[in-house]
Design a protein around this motif. Structure first.
Motif, short mmCIF file in Angstrom:
data_model
loop_
_atom_site.label_atom_id
_atom_site.label_comp_id
_atom_site.label_asym_id
_atom_site.label_seq_id
_atom_site.Cartn_x
_atom_site.Cartn_y
_atom_site.Cartn_z
N TYR A 1 1.37 1.42 -7.91
CA TYR A 1 -0.06 1.51 -7.57
C TYR A 1 -0.74 2.73 -8.17
N GLU A 2 -0.04 3.47 -9.05
CA GLU A 2 -0.72 4.54 -9.78
C GLU A 2 -0.49 4.35 -11.28
N ALA A 3 0.77 4.49 -11.73
CA ALA A 3 1.03 4.47 -13.18
C ALA A 3 0.72 3.10 -13.82
N ILE B 1 -1.75 -1.13 -3.97
CA ILE B 1 -2.94 -0.27 -3.91
C ILE B 1 -2.60 1.16 -3.46
N ASP B 2 -3.28 2.11 -4.08
CA ASP B 2 -3.34 3.48 -3.58
C ASP B 2 -4.73 3.60 -2.97
N PRO B 3 -4.85 3.44 -1.64
CA PRO B 3 -6.19 3.35 -1.04
C PRO B 3 -7.02 4.60 -1.26
N LEU B 4 -6.34 5.76 -1.27
CA LEU B 4 -7.06 7.01 -1.44
C LEU B 4 -6.26 7.91 -2.36
N ASP B 5 -6.73 8.04 -3.59
CA ASP B 5 -6.04 8.87 -4.57
C ASP B 5 -6.70 10.25 -4.63
N GLY B 6 -5.86 11.27 -4.64
CA GLY B 6 -6.38 12.64 -4.71
C GLY B 6 -6.60 13.24 -3.33
N SER C 1 0.83 -1.21 0.00
CA SER C 1 0.00 0.00 0.00
C SER C 1 0.86 1.26 0.00
N GLU C 2 0.33 2.30 -0.63
CA GLU C 2 0.99 3.61 -0.56
C GLU C 2 1.18 4.04 0.89
N GLU C 3 0.27 3.61 1.74
CA GLU C 3 0.27 4.09 3.13
C GLU C 3 1.15 3.26 4.06
N LEU D 1 4.11 10.74 -9.33
CA LEU D 1 3.24 9.56 -9.29
C LEU D 1 4.04 8.27 -9.13
N ARG D 2 3.40 7.32 -8.45
CA ARG D 2 4.06 6.07 -8.09
C ARG D 2 3.77 4.99 -9.14
N LEU D 3 4.81 4.21 -9.45
CA LEU D 3 4.71 3.24 -10.56
C LEU D 3 3.77 2.08 -10.23
MG LIG Z 1 -2.62 8.66 -5.74
#
Ligand SMILES: [Mg+2]
Ligand SMILES: O=P(O)(O)OC[C@H]1O[C@](O)(COP(=O)(O)O)[C@@H](O)[C@@H]1O
Ligand SMILES: [Mg+2]
Length: 345
Positions: free
Chosen positions: A272-274, A105-110, A86-88, A268-270
């Motif tokens: 869990y985002e890109a 996973i990016d649990p919460l994007d933005g 996770s990003e977190e 941006l992260r590869l």
């Molecule tokens: Mg994000």
């Protein structure tokens, strides 16, 4: 009658047991997304406030980042997953020892949009687990994006949407409270080839390399410049919302590397985002690169790697690559927007 997500997943999987595990994971993510949507809709003090900690990348965590991480790890624990990245969280979390899948996973994007009631989302990427990964979970999240078995994102906006691909087209589902689940909104979405809109955080203009500045200058020059037509600009600041707009009506998104400290590879992260965004975009007939190389071919070094990201309408993404790859052509570009075919619309 539009078909349900369940019916769609059933037809995508057939008798393939690994695909069925991917589908089971996506179903569990949907349950978690509905819960999170209800939490967001209920509002309440503090969802957009700082939680008091920072994530692995040094970003200040908002309360909702932490809530979302908990909601999705619970769904992950109920799924056939061996690892959750996770990003977190600093490192991958081990789940079922013998399971054959891993999820980034990016649990919460933005996150910066939480307190302003602008669309936010969750982005996920499902990868296979090889025997060699079990001894060292860190390497499970160094697999190329082309190895993803399924990927997608939820948008918590005016509607709760799921955009997903298991490698056979990119499909959009909408949560229907009366039905109690997700139903198909568009099957095999296709990104139009000709971009009319671009998305970039223009406040970073002075930090960009010259090819990105020149590309944006030419867009801004509109019908009086080498493109000989006008472009509109949109920047939501939530990757999920910018991506869905581009899937819906074309365009190009850029988050390039820039000269700010720590931004050599953008923001941006590869894993869990890109990667998951690229998977959905490519399976919708678009293109996603780091400027020149396809995102799905990049060799990640770890869970929290960053990458520059350019995606959207295929011809436009290819044009950005020409600006970056051929600086000599840029040097020849007339200050009066000489009509070099390379840069014309
Ligand atoms: Mg994000
Ligand atoms: O604030 P900036 O630099 O414009 O960055 C916006 C980008 O950052 C993000 O918010 C990063 O995602 P997180 O909120 O998950 O950290 C993207 O959704 C968005 O595209
Ligand atoms: Mg996030």
């Amino acid at each position: 009658m539009a078909s349900s997500l369940d019916a769609h997943l059933g037809s995508e999987c057939g008798d393939d047991p690994l695909k069925q595990e991917v589908a089971e994971t996506i179903r569990n993510l949907c349950g978690a997304a509905i819960k999170l949507r209800n939490t967001i809709a209920a509002g309440g003090e503090g969802l957009g406030q700082a939680h008091g900690g920072t994530n692995a990348d040094g970003d200040i965590q908002k309360e909702l980042d932490v809530v979302a991480d908990k909601v999705f790890i619970k769904a992950a624990k109920a799924s056939p997953l061996a690892f959750f990245g996770s990003e977190e969280q600093e490192s991958a979390v081990r789940l079922k020892p013998d399971a054959r899948l891993a999820m980034a996973i990016d649990p919460l994007d933005g996150s910066s949009n939480i307190s302003t009631n602008v669309s936010i989302g969750t982005i996920f990427s499902i990868l296979p687990v090889e025997e060699a990964h079990r001894a060292n979970p860190d390497i499970v999240f160094t697999q190329k994006g082309s190895r993803q078995l399924g990927a997608g994102f939820f948008i918590y906006g005016p509607q709760l949407l799921l955009v997903m691909s298991m490698g056979n087209g990119t499909h959009v589902f909408i949560f229907s409270p009366s039905f109690g689940g997700f139903i198909e909104l568009s099957s095999s979405i296709v990104i139009v080839d000709k971009a009319k809109e671009f998305a970039i955080n223009a406040s970073n203009y002075r930090h960009w390399d010259q090819p990105i500045r020149s590309y944006v200058d030419d867009l801004l020059a509109g019908s009086e410049g080498p493109r000989e037509r006008d472009f509109n600009m949109r920047w939501v600041g939530s990757l999920v919302a910018d991506c869905y707009r581009i899937l819906s009506r074309g365009g190009v998104f850029l988050y390039p590397g820039d000269g700010r400290k720590g931004y050599a590879k953008g923001r941006l992260r590869l894993m869990y985002e890109a990667n998951p965004i690229a998977f959905c975009v490519e399976h919708a007939g678009g293109k996603a690169t780091d400027g020149t190389t396809p995102i799905l071919d990049l060799e990640p070094k770890g869970l929290h790697d960053r990458t520059p990201l350019v995606f959207g309408s295929k011809r436009e993404v290819e044009r950005v690559a020409r600006y970056i790859a051929d600086p000599s052509a840029l040097a020849e570009r007339s200050p009066l927007f000489g009509k070099r075919s390379l840069f014309r619309a």
